[in-house]
Design a protein around this motif. Sequence first.
Motif, PDB file in Angstrom:
ATOM      1  N   ILE A  53     -10.358  -2.420  -3.795  1.00 58.42           N
ATOM      2  CA  ILE A  53     -10.003  -0.893  -3.566  1.00 58.42           C
ATOM      3  C   ILE A  53     -11.605  -0.030  -4.170  1.00 58.42           C
ATOM      4  O   ILE A  53     -11.354  -0.627  -5.355  1.00 58.42           O
ATOM      5  CB  ILE A  53      -8.934  -0.323  -4.572  1.00 58.42           C
ATOM      6  CG1 ILE A  53      -7.268  -0.930  -3.915  1.00 58.42           C
ATOM      7  CG2 ILE A  53      -8.663   1.036  -3.895  1.00 58.42           C
ATOM      8  CD1 ILE A  53      -6.189  -0.564  -4.715  1.00 58.42           C
ATOM      9  N   ILE A  66      -6.610  -7.765  -3.258  1.00 59.86           N
ATOM     10  CA  ILE A  66      -6.970  -6.404  -2.670  1.00 59.86           C
ATOM     11  C   ILE A  66      -7.504  -5.202  -3.358  1.00 59.86           C
ATOM     12  O   ILE A  66      -7.916  -5.395  -4.554  1.00 59.86           O
ATOM     13  CB  ILE A  66      -6.004  -5.559  -2.401  1.00 59.86           C
ATOM     14  CG1 ILE A  66      -4.823  -6.542  -2.085  1.00 59.86           C
ATOM     15  CG2 ILE A  66      -6.090  -4.366  -2.047  1.00 59.86           C
ATOM     16  CD1 ILE A  66      -4.747  -6.421  -0.353  1.00 59.86           C
ATOM     17  N   VAL A 115      -2.068   0.727  -4.722  1.00 57.12           N
ATOM     18  CA  VAL A 115      -1.512  -0.171  -3.717  1.00 57.12           C
ATOM     19  C   VAL A 115      -0.742  -0.400  -5.574  1.00 57.12           C
ATOM     20  O   VAL A 115      -0.647  -0.605  -6.864  1.00 57.12           O
ATOM     21  CB  VAL A 115      -2.548  -0.883  -4.271  1.00 57.12           C
ATOM     22  CG1 VAL A 115      -2.430  -2.389  -4.077  1.00 57.12           C
ATOM     23  CG2 VAL A 115      -3.327  -1.195  -3.000  1.00 57.12           C
ATOM     24  N   HIS A 122       1.018  -1.422   0.159  1.00 58.69           N
ATOM     25  CA  HIS A 122       0.118  -0.208   0.217  1.00 58.69           C
ATOM     26  C   HIS A 122       1.074   1.306  -0.303  1.00 58.69           C
ATOM     27  O   HIS A 122       1.929   1.432   0.862  1.00 58.69           O
ATOM     28  CB  HIS A 122      -0.447   0.065   1.608  1.00 58.69           C
ATOM     29  CG  HIS A 122      -2.399  -1.253   1.335  1.00 58.69           C
ATOM     30  ND1 HIS A 122      -3.406  -1.397   0.586  1.00 58.69           N
ATOM     31  CD2 HIS A 122      -1.851  -2.491   1.310  1.00 58.69           C
ATOM     32  CE1 HIS A 122      -3.784  -2.259   0.979  1.00 58.69           C
ATOM     33  NE2 HIS A 122      -3.328  -3.065   1.424  1.00 58.69           N
ATOM     34  N   LYS A 137      -5.238   5.479  -1.911  1.00 59.97           N
ATOM     35  CA  LYS A 137      -6.400   4.499  -2.643  1.00 59.97           C
ATOM     36  C   LYS A 137      -5.445   4.002  -3.536  1.00 59.97           C
ATOM     37  O   LYS A 137      -5.665   4.050  -5.260  1.00 59.97           O
ATOM     38  CB  LYS A 137      -7.146   5.181  -3.368  1.00 59.97           C
ATOM     39  CG  LYS A 137      -8.415   5.426  -1.933  1.00 59.97           C
ATOM     40  CD  LYS A 137     -10.118   5.279  -2.373  1.00 59.97           C
ATOM     41  CE  LYS A 137     -10.417   5.622  -1.157  1.00 59.97           C
ATOM     42  NZ  LYS A 137     -12.142   5.893  -1.717  1.00 59.97           N
ATOM     43  N   ARG A 172      -9.146  -6.314   1.491  1.00 58.56           N
ATOM     44  CA  ARG A 172      -7.924  -7.731   2.034  1.00 58.56           C
ATOM     45  C   ARG A 172      -8.874  -9.084   1.484  1.00 58.56           C
ATOM     46  O   ARG A 172      -9.853  -9.528   2.549  1.00 58.56           O
ATOM     47  CB  ARG A 172      -7.224  -7.577   2.378  1.00 58.56           C
ATOM     48  CG  ARG A 172      -5.881  -8.961   2.350  1.00 58.56           C
ATOM     49  CD  ARG A 172      -5.180  -8.935   3.152  1.00 58.56           C
ATOM     50  NE  ARG A 172      -3.495  -9.254   3.185  1.00 58.56           N
ATOM     51  CZ  ARG A 172      -3.705 -10.872   4.121  1.00 58.56           C
ATOM     52  NH1 ARG A 172      -5.103 -10.581   4.606  1.00 58.56           N
ATOM     53  NH2 ARG A 172      -2.545 -11.753   3.245  1.00 58.56           N
ATOM     54  N   THR A 188     -10.994   0.020   1.117  1.00 58.80           N
ATOM     55  CA  THR A 188      -9.478  -1.124   1.116  1.00 58.80           C
ATOM     56  C   THR A 188     -10.098  -1.985   1.821  1.00 58.80           C
ATOM     57  O   THR A 188      -9.818  -2.313   2.980  1.00 58.80           O
ATOM     58  CB  THR A 188      -7.813  -0.822   0.687  1.00 58.80           C
ATOM     59  OG1 THR A 188      -7.946   0.529   0.224  1.00 58.80           O
ATOM     60  CG2 THR A 188      -7.090  -1.533   0.481  1.00 58.80           C
ATOM     61  N   GLY A 203      -5.291   2.143  -8.687  1.00 60.68           N
ATOM     62  CA  GLY A 203      -5.713   1.942  -7.654  1.00 60.68           C
ATOM     63  C   GLY A 203      -7.254   3.253  -8.070  1.00 60.68           C
ATOM     64  O   GLY A 203      -7.737   2.465  -8.916  1.00 60.68           O
TER      65      GLY A 203
END
Length: 219
Positions: A204, A202, A53, A47, A51, A211, A209, A114
């Motif tokens: 978003i 992940i 990744v 991260h 927002k 997981r 976010t 993102g």
Amino acid sequence: MARFDPYENNGGTCVAVAGADYCVVAADTRLSVGYSILSRDHSKIAHLAGKCVLASSGFQGDIKALQKNLSAKELLYEHNHNKKMSCPAMAQLLSNTLYYKRFFPYYAFNVLGGLDSEGKGCVFTYDAVGSYERTGYSAQGTGAALMMPTLDNQLKSPSPLLVPARDAVTPLSESDAVDLVKDVFASATERDIYTGDSLEIIVINSSGTHRECIALRKD
């Protein structure tokens, strides 16, 4: 006579898919060298901003150095501007960082995912020396060649040469995109010995976010 080789490919595969209001970034957790598995639970996802990744495949030493570099620059940006760096800004920063090291490159193949400033999903795909483009989906790593034909078939990103330009986001819903990512990883692990063990996903979206982790084959 021994030869100095600063690089090593630790395998693994990363995928990102952008939708109208979400982005899915996924990577497996196997870390290996040749026919040896070093770890079955190594995350390839970092991260970087609110927002935004980053998923990376390649040499883990260079990947960790790159992630630390980007995190430090993002923290400086946040202190200087009193706001988090946007995903397109981070994409440009990553490109500049990779290009700066072009004569002794980071052996890292990156996918950045993102939401942009309008809340749309965005995916940026890179080579090792910073050349990048914004796409609707991308895959990097040892299993990328196995996954991209399926992603091309299911997602059909419009050509960047079309005039007027069309959004590259996928037509799938968020849950369908997650299911597609699971399917391409399940398929790739059957053929690529460097991809497997677990899949870290992940998602978003506007609410934050999320997981998810699922098992892949372990042999």
